[in-house]
Design an enzyme around this catalytic site. Structure first.
Site, PDB file in Angstrom:
ATOM      1  N   TYR A 232      47.039  30.477  74.891  1.00  0.00           N
ATOM      2  CA  TYR A 232      45.801  30.184  75.139  1.00  0.00           C
ATOM      3  C   TYR A 232      44.691  30.890  74.358  1.00  0.00           C
ATOM      4  O   TYR A 232      44.496  30.564  73.280  1.00  0.00           O
ATOM      5  CB  TYR A 232      45.298  30.309  76.872  1.00  0.00           C
ATOM      6  N   VAL A 270      42.128  27.744  87.831  1.00  0.00           N
ATOM      7  CA  VAL A 270      42.149  26.887  88.917  1.00  0.00           C
ATOM      8  C   VAL A 270      42.783  25.598  88.235  1.00  0.00           C
ATOM      9  O   VAL A 270      43.222  25.388  87.040  1.00  0.00           O
ATOM     10  CB  VAL A 270      40.814  26.468  89.532  1.00  0.00           C
TER      11      VAL A 270
HETATM   12  P1  NAD Z   1      38.326  18.622  83.914  1.00  0.00           P
HETATM   13  O1  NAD Z   1      39.573  17.819  83.249  1.00  0.00           O
HETATM   14  O2  NAD Z   1      38.605  18.548  85.585  1.00  0.00           O
HETATM   15  O3  NAD Z   1      37.072  17.898  83.588  1.00  0.00           O
HETATM   16  C1  NAD Z   1      36.961  17.684  82.318  1.00  0.00           C
HETATM   17  C2  NAD Z   1      35.452  16.611  82.472  1.00  0.00           C
HETATM   18  O4  NAD Z   1      35.231  16.141  81.105  1.00  0.00           O
HETATM   19  C3  NAD Z   1      35.681  15.200  83.312  1.00  0.00           C
HETATM   20  O5  NAD Z   1      34.325  15.123  83.996  1.00  0.00           O
HETATM   21  C4  NAD Z   1      35.737  14.127  82.105  1.00  0.00           C
HETATM   22  O6  NAD Z   1      35.247  12.841  82.345  1.00  0.00           O
HETATM   23  C5  NAD Z   1      34.885  14.875  81.022  1.00  0.00           C
HETATM   24  N1  NAD Z   1      35.146  14.344  79.789  1.00  0.00           N
HETATM   25  C6  NAD Z   1      36.340  14.333  78.977  1.00  0.00           C
HETATM   26  N2  NAD Z   1      35.965  13.678  77.638  1.00  0.00           N
HETATM   27  C7  NAD Z   1      34.908  13.292  77.733  1.00  0.00           C
HETATM   28  C8  NAD Z   1      34.184  12.565  76.780  1.00  0.00           C
HETATM   29  N3  NAD Z   1      34.677  12.276  75.632  1.00  0.00           N
HETATM   30  N4  NAD Z   1      32.841  12.258  77.332  1.00  0.00           N
HETATM   31  C9  NAD Z   1      32.353  12.444  78.528  1.00  0.00           C
HETATM   32  N5  NAD Z   1      32.974  13.297  79.406  1.00  0.00           N
HETATM   33  C10 NAD Z   1      34.332  13.749  78.945  1.00  0.00           C
HETATM   34  O7  NAD Z   1      38.476  19.946  83.086  1.00  0.00           O
HETATM   35  P2  NAD Z   1      38.122  21.434  83.576  1.00  0.00           P
HETATM   36  O8  NAD Z   1      39.302  22.120  83.660  1.00  0.00           O
HETATM   37  O9  NAD Z   1      37.116  21.387  84.770  1.00  0.00           O
HETATM   38  O10 NAD Z   1      37.230  21.871  82.258  1.00  0.00           O
HETATM   39  C11 NAD Z   1      36.035  22.197  82.126  1.00  0.00           C
HETATM   40  C12 NAD Z   1      35.492  23.181  81.659  1.00  0.00           C
HETATM   41  O11 NAD Z   1      35.924  24.634  82.035  1.00  0.00           O
HETATM   42  C13 NAD Z   1      36.526  23.189  80.054  1.00  0.00           C
HETATM   43  O12 NAD Z   1      35.534  23.916  78.965  1.00  0.00           O
HETATM   44  C14 NAD Z   1      37.667  24.274  80.338  1.00  0.00           C
HETATM   45  O13 NAD Z   1      38.020  25.063  79.037  1.00  0.00           O
HETATM   46  C15 NAD Z   1      36.594  25.299  81.121  1.00  0.00           C
HETATM   47  N6  NAD Z   1      37.815  26.251  81.924  1.00  0.00           N
HETATM   48  C16 NAD Z   1      38.533  25.471  82.877  1.00  0.00           C
HETATM   49  C17 NAD Z   1      39.389  26.366  83.579  1.00  0.00           C
HETATM   50  C18 NAD Z   1      40.483  25.946  84.414  1.00  0.00           C
HETATM   51  O14 NAD Z   1      41.277  26.773  85.115  1.00  0.00           O
HETATM   52  N7  NAD Z   1      40.619  24.738  84.789  1.00  0.00           N
HETATM   53  C19 NAD Z   1      39.355  28.004  83.542  1.00  0.00           C
HETATM   54  C20 NAD Z   1      38.315  28.411  82.884  1.00  0.00           C
HETATM   55  C21 NAD Z   1      37.451  27.441  81.920  1.00  0.00           C
END
Ligand code: NAD
Length: 395
Positions: A232, A270
């Site tokens: 990562y 998460v």
């Molecule tokens: P997720 O997969 O649950 O959600 C992604 C979202 O992006 C969805 O609403 C999807 O429809 C949207 N999306 C994707 N491509 C798109 C596009 N081209 N146009 C419009 N919408 C689009 O993802 P997540 O895990 O909630 O991640 C969100 C952010 O949080 C990311 O930047 C991720 O790196 C960060 N993050 C996640 C975690 C984790 O453990 N999941 C931890 C820290 C940070």
């Protein structure tokens, strides 16, 4: 249609409309009133994971009008929509019940067309916004200026990385060798998941003159610990996330006239659709959840974002920032007590002792929940109409 989970690798190709609605309702019920929060918010990536929780805290905690942008699959009479589609429908219906304005625009957030549609919707319905949450997670981006389709690669840098991984479906722990990324793959990952599109959004919103004084924007990052760094933070995704730090400074400079700020918030790991796709992460999550639940400091998506808004974004005291100016919400995950126990387990965890060392049940439950399955109170044996809400979301 009777809808059952159909799992293919790290995704589930079906989603249950009533289960997704119940999942959204449970998140709404988990939020309490937030004074002094946003009043008009735009959430990019609003249909799932951290973006959905952010929209819920903004709307149902602070009472904010929200615009949400996501890229989801509409249902047909014979095929379910994606989970995010049903989440959007449930969110809009719940907002309407409470008299809170909510509009969801479905399409490609990377495109100029979507930026124009959002600006038109702000002008028509909100006038201006005081918060932009950028929570996009995507494997591809068509660059709006060059037309190039960039594909991200989730790979280590430099050398092949030999590591343990978990097959969530079978509970099998095995070793995999992950080949390093080429320079092109690293650059493409930065193009997709780096900060450029966040900057493009803010520039378009400034130019359209739709930002309120004191406007805030936040984008989410993951840093993690030595165990996940090779895949990562010190890998292709980390390079993209480093670019968010650059973008935050560039955006903050542009917001000076409004007295606004741009922050990167480092969040806890998460289970989401995006995190399930990263090798190593499910095994790490299994150990992390067991340790944090035992320590009594585990948070799910909505609890974590609720704390982010309450303490760091809209708290009474300025948030603790790290040397890069990031908000650190990953303090509990990265605490010595939690990490030293995970590090003790990591070399010895195997298929045989997984049940003792990891919370496999917990991560499986969270995974199914994303798609609206395994949720108490939902009758999975009864016939449901998959086309629910087709008239609600603007595609
Ligand atoms: P997720 O997969 O649950 O959600 C992604 C979202 O992006 C969805 O609403 C999807 O429809 C949207 N999306 C994707 N491509 C798109 C596009 N081209 N146009 C419009 N919408 C689009 O993802 P997540 O895990 O909630 O991640 C969100 C952010 O949080 C990311 O930047 C991720 O790196 C960060 N993050 C996640 C975690 C984790 O453990 N999941 C931890 C820290 C940070």
């Amino acid at each position: 249609m009777i809808i059952k989970p159909r799992i293919r690798g790290f995704i589930c190709t079906t989603a249950h409309p009533l289960g997704c609605a119940e999942n959204v309702r449970q998140q709404i019920n988990a939020v309490t009133a937030l004074d002094g929060g946003p009043t008009k918010a735009l959430v990019i990536g609003a249909s799932g994971g951290y973006g959905l929780s952010s929209r819920i805290v903004a709307a149902f905690g602070a009472g904010a009008d929200t615009l949400g942008v996501s890229f989801e699959k509409m249902p047909t009479a014979t095929k379910t929509g994606s989970a995010g589609w049903y989440n959007n429908v449930a969110f809009e219906e719940a907002a309407k019940e409470r008299g809170i304005f909510a509009q969801t625009l479905d399409g490609d957030a990377f495109s100029d067309d979507m930026k124009n549609r959002v600006i038109a919707a702000i002008r028509e319905n909100l006038g201006e916004i005081d918060l932009l949450v950028y929570s996009l997670a995507s494997p591809v981006r068509q660059h709006p200026r060059t037309g190039i389709l960039h594909r991200s690669a989730i790979k280590p840098l430099g050398e092949t990385f030999q590591v343990k991984t978990l097959n969530q479906a079978t509970g099998e722990v095995s070793e995999v060798a992950l080949d390093p990324a080429t320079e092109e793959e690293t650059a493409a990952t930065v193009a997709v998941m780096g900060g450029e599109d966040w900057e493009f959004w803010v520039e378009a919103l400034i130019e359209a003159d739709v930002l309120a004084p004191g406007f805030k924007t936040v984008s989410y990052t993951y840093i993690g610990s030595e165990l996940t760094w090779p895949i990562y933070w010190q890998a292709t995704l980390g390079k993209a996330k480093e670019d968010l730090d650059r973008a935050a400074s560039a955006i903050e400079a542009k917001l000076a006239g409004l007295g606004g700020n741009a922050r990167v918030a480092a969040l806890k790991a998460v289970v989401t659709q995006a995190s399930s796709a990263i090798p190593v992460v499910p095994l790490y999550l299994g150990l992390l959840f067991r340790v944090m639940k035992e320590a009594g400091n585990h948070e799910n998506c909505i609890e974590h974002i609720d704390r982010l808004f309450r303490t760091a974004l809209y708290g009474n005291v300025p948030p603790r920032l790290d040397e890069m100016g990031r908000v650190r919400m990953d303090d509990r995950e990265l605490s010595n007590a939690v990490q030293s126990e995970i590090k003790r387990c990591w070399p010895v965890v195997s298929t045989e002792n997984l049940a003792d060392l990891a919370d496999l049940g917990g991560i499986r439950e969270d995974f199914l929940k994303i798609f609206g399955f395994g949720i108490e109170g939902v009758d999975y044996e009864s016939d449901v109409d998959p086309t629910l809400g087709q008239d609600v979301i603007k595609g």
